[in-house]
Design a protein around this motif. Structure first.
Motif, PDB file in Angstrom:
ATOM      1  N   CYS A   1      78.686  46.984  89.831  1.00 24.63           N
ATOM      2  CA  CYS A   1      77.884  48.134  89.445  1.00 24.63           C
ATOM      3  C   CYS A   1      76.433  47.693  89.365  1.00 24.63           C
ATOM      4  CB  CYS A   1      78.388  48.649  88.087  1.00 24.63           C
ATOM      5  SG  CYS A   1      77.523  50.061  87.425  1.00 24.63           S
ATOM      6  N   PHE A   2      75.516  48.537  89.815  1.00 25.42           N
ATOM      7  CA  PHE A   2      74.106  48.167  89.764  1.00 25.42           C
ATOM      8  C   PHE A   2      73.237  49.408  89.554  1.00 25.42           C
ATOM      9  CE2 PHE A   2      75.320  48.537  94.266  1.00 25.42           C
ATOM     10  CZ  PHE A   2      74.426  49.510  94.723  1.00 25.42           C
ATOM     11  N   LEU A   3      72.037  49.165  89.057  1.00 25.86           N
ATOM     12  CA  LEU A   3      71.073  50.234  88.836  1.00 25.86           C
ATOM     13  C   LEU A   3      70.534  50.716  90.180  1.00 25.86           C
ATOM     14  CD1 LEU A   3      69.469  51.758  86.587  1.00 25.86           C
ATOM     15  CD2 LEU A   3      67.724  49.977  86.818  1.00 25.86           C
ATOM     16  N   SER A   4      70.375  52.037  90.313  1.00 22.89           N
ATOM     17  CA  SER A   4      69.903  52.608  91.576  1.00 22.89           C
ATOM     18  C   SER A   4      68.913  53.733  91.301  1.00 22.89           C
ATOM     19  CB  SER A   4      71.081  53.134  92.399  1.00 22.89           C
ATOM     20  OG  SER A   4      71.548  54.365  91.871  1.00 22.89           O
TER      21      SER A   4
ATOM     22  N   PHE B   1      68.965  44.836  82.149  1.00 21.94           N
ATOM     23  CA  PHE B   1      69.925  45.891  82.476  1.00 21.94           C
ATOM     24  C   PHE B   1      71.232  45.257  82.945  1.00 21.94           C
ATOM     25  CE2 PHE B   1      72.055  49.087  84.998  1.00 21.94           C
ATOM     26  CZ  PHE B   1      71.781  50.274  84.335  1.00 21.94           C
ATOM     27  N   GLU B   2      72.336  45.738  82.397  1.00 23.62           N
ATOM     28  CA  GLU B   2      73.651  45.243  82.795  1.00 23.62           C
ATOM     29  C   GLU B   2      74.613  46.419  82.903  1.00 23.62           C
ATOM     30  OE1 GLU B   2      75.887  41.312  81.542  1.00 23.62           O
ATOM     31  OE2 GLU B   2      76.183  42.853  80.018  1.00 23.62           O
ATOM     32  N   CYS B   3      75.344  46.460  84.002  1.00 22.71           N
ATOM     33  CA  CYS B   3      76.298  47.543  84.239  1.00 22.71           C
ATOM     34  C   CYS B   3      77.641  46.931  84.611  1.00 22.71           C
ATOM     35  CB  CYS B   3      75.795  48.443  85.364  1.00 22.71           C
ATOM     36  SG  CYS B   3      76.926  49.783  85.813  1.00 22.71           S
ATOM     37  N   ASP B   4      78.699  47.374  83.936  1.00 26.39           N
ATOM     38  CA  ASP B   4      80.056  46.919  84.230  1.00 26.39           C
ATOM     39  C   ASP B   4      80.929  48.133  84.529  1.00 26.39           C
ATOM     40  OD1 ASP B   4      79.796  44.041  83.742  1.00 26.39           O
ATOM     41  OD2 ASP B   4      79.437  44.629  81.667  1.00 26.39           O
ATOM     42  N   ALA B   5      81.833  47.965  85.476  1.00 24.60           N
ATOM     43  CA  ALA B   5      82.726  49.057  85.849  1.00 24.60           C
ATOM     44  C   ALA B   5      84.153  48.539  85.970  1.00 24.60           C
ATOM     45  CB  ALA B   5      82.282  49.699  87.164  1.00 24.60           C
TER      46      ALA B   5
ATOM     47  N   PHE C   1      98.320  57.269  86.827  1.00 21.25           N
ATOM     48  CA  PHE C   1      97.028  57.329  86.142  1.00 21.25           C
ATOM     49  C   PHE C   1      95.961  56.627  86.970  1.00 21.25           C
ATOM     50  CE2 PHE C   1      93.951  55.612  83.027  1.00 21.25           C
ATOM     51  CZ  PHE C   1      93.593  56.790  82.380  1.00 21.25           C
ATOM     52  N   SER C   2      94.795  57.234  87.061  1.00 27.37           N
ATOM     53  CA  SER C   2      93.654  56.601  87.734  1.00 27.37           C
ATOM     54  C   SER C   2      92.389  56.973  86.979  1.00 27.37           C
ATOM     55  CB  SER C   2      93.553  57.052  89.196  1.00 27.37           C
ATOM     56  OG  SER C   2      93.390  58.455  89.283  1.00 27.37           O
ATOM     57  N   GLN C   3      91.564  55.953  86.725  1.00 30.04           N
ATOM     58  CA  GLN C   3      90.344  56.210  85.959  1.00 30.04           C
ATOM     59  C   GLN C   3      89.295  55.151  86.250  1.00 30.04           C
ATOM     60  OE1 GLN C   3      90.604  57.669  81.861  1.00 30.04           O
ATOM     61  NE2 GLN C   3      89.271  55.973  81.223  1.00 30.04           N
ATOM     62  N   LEU C   4      88.033  55.591  86.322  1.00 26.47           N
ATOM     63  CA  LEU C   4      86.884  54.707  86.461  1.00 26.47           C
ATOM     64  C   LEU C   4      86.088  54.742  85.158  1.00 26.47           C
ATOM     65  CD1 LEU C   4      84.896  52.976  88.232  1.00 26.47           C
ATOM     66  CD2 LEU C   4      83.728  55.131  88.738  1.00 26.47           C
ATOM     67  N   ASP C   5      85.841  53.565  84.597  1.00 25.14           N
ATOM     68  CA  ASP C   5      85.022  53.449  83.391  1.00 25.14           C
ATOM     69  C   ASP C   5      83.751  52.693  83.731  1.00 25.14           C
ATOM     70  OD1 ASP C   5      86.876  54.692  81.587  1.00 25.14           O
ATOM     71  OD2 ASP C   5      88.058  52.844  81.652  1.00 25.14           O
ATOM     72  N   VAL C   6      82.623  53.219  83.276  1.00 22.72           N
ATOM     73  CA  VAL C   6      81.323  52.583  83.537  1.00 22.72           C
ATOM     74  C   VAL C   6      80.614  52.372  82.197  1.00 22.72           C
ATOM     75  CG1 VAL C   6      79.082  52.787  84.673  1.00 22.72           C
ATOM     76  CG2 VAL C   6      81.133  53.708  85.789  1.00 22.72           C
ATOM     77  N   SER C   7      80.295  51.103  81.906  1.00 31.35           N
ATOM     78  CA  SER C   7      79.568  50.781  80.676  1.00 31.35           C
ATOM     79  C   SER C   7      78.220  50.179  81.045  1.00 31.35           C
ATOM     80  CB  SER C   7      80.366  49.816  79.802  1.00 31.35           C
ATOM     81  OG  SER C   7      80.546  48.583  80.464  1.00 31.35           O
ATOM     82  N   ILE C   8      77.196  50.560  80.278  1.00 26.33           N
ATOM     83  CA  ILE C   8      75.817  50.155  80.561  1.00 26.33           C
ATOM     84  C   ILE C   8      75.184  49.614  79.291  1.00 26.33           C
ATOM     85  CG2 ILE C   8      73.522  50.968  81.230  1.00 26.33           C
ATOM     86  CD1 ILE C   8      74.968  53.142  82.903  1.00 26.33           C
ATOM     87  N   THR C   9      74.550  48.448  79.419  1.00 27.77           N
ATOM     88  CA  THR C   9      73.776  47.867  78.328  1.00 27.77           C
ATOM     89  C   THR C   9      72.371  47.584  78.841  1.00 27.77           C
ATOM     90  OG1 THR C   9      75.726  46.829  77.328  1.00 27.77           O
ATOM     91  CG2 THR C   9      73.581  45.943  76.709  1.00 27.77           C
TER      92      THR C   9
END
Length: 238
Positions: free
Chosen positions: A71-74, A170-174, A182-190
């Motif tokens: 994951c990255f900032l865009s 900036f840090e982004c984890d997915a 079940f299917s799910q995408l989680d995105v966390s941002i610090t």
């Protein structure tokens, strides 16, 4: 001695920093599942002929151990940006309150009381999530995913000052979860948010006017007999 060597008082216009704080901000977790998840990975960015993204991964023999998520900032078009350099692609601005910045009485560790102001800050941007196979090749990526957070600061921000803020880290984890049901995408941002309260001021300073320095001429090409640097800490020993 010439007049230029004497100190004299001058008036200069400069930007004064009234207050400056840094805060780590954990943006609320963004989660997508079912139809939302499919919209996050549109077919123009993740070409496939499958009902959902998890079926696409399974068809490529990519189980949970075989694919990687990054994951990255865009910017709003999905182009990767550097948060420290490209702050123009991020919105970081004050939320103007209808009744202005509210005063807050604060007791300092010394016991003294001081009146500060409540400042609200809005941060908005986008991130992109990429899916890579075990060889590191991108097999699909998401559309730009918007995020936002509002933060409240207690600062020295009297009337006439303005907010200057930027992202210093900036840090982004997915995480993409695919099971039979079940299917799910989680995105966390610090991120680290640096906030300054500033205003243009005129101050009196005492100093000397600058003069040009002596020009440094190009070094000679002739070699000099310099010994290599020694290591006196270890040899010769005392």
């Amino acid at each position: 001695m010439s007049h230029s060597h004497h100190k004299e008082k001058v008036c200069i216009k400069t930007r004064k920093v009234y207050d400056w704080v840094t805060r780590q901000v954990d943006v609320p977790l963004r989660s997508f599942n079912d139809d939302e998840l499919e919209a996050v990975f549109p077919e123009d960015r993740c070409p496939r002929h499958h009902k959902n993204i998890c079926d696409f991964l399974a068809s490529n023999d990519l189980n949970a151990q075989d694919f990687m998520i990054r994951c990255f900032l865009s910017d709003e078009d999905g182009n990767r940006i550097d948060p420290v350099v490209d702050n123009d692609a991020l919105i970081c601005q004050e939320i103007i309150q209808s009744n202005g910045r509210q005063p807050v009485n604060v007791t300092l560790p010394s016991g003294d009381q001081v009146t500060l102001q409540k400042v609200k800050v809005l941060v908005k941007g986008h991130v992109v999530v990429q899916i890579l196979n075990a060889n590191g090749h991108i097999v699909g990526e998401s559309a730009p995913i918007p995020f936002a957070t509002a933060q409240t600061f207690i600062l020295c921000a009297p009337e006439g000052t303005s907010l200057d803020c930027h992202i210093s880290f900036f840090e982004c984890d997915a995480s993409l979860i695919c099971t039979n049901n079940f299917s799910q995408l989680d995105v966390s941002i610090t991120l680290c948010l640096e906030v300054q309260i500033e205003a243009d001021v005129k101050i009196e300073v005492e100093g000397r006017f600058c003069r040009p320095r002596e020009e440094i001429l190009e070094a000679t090409l002739c070699p000099t007999d310099n010994f290599p640097p020694q290591c006196p800490e270890v040899f010769p020993s005392h």
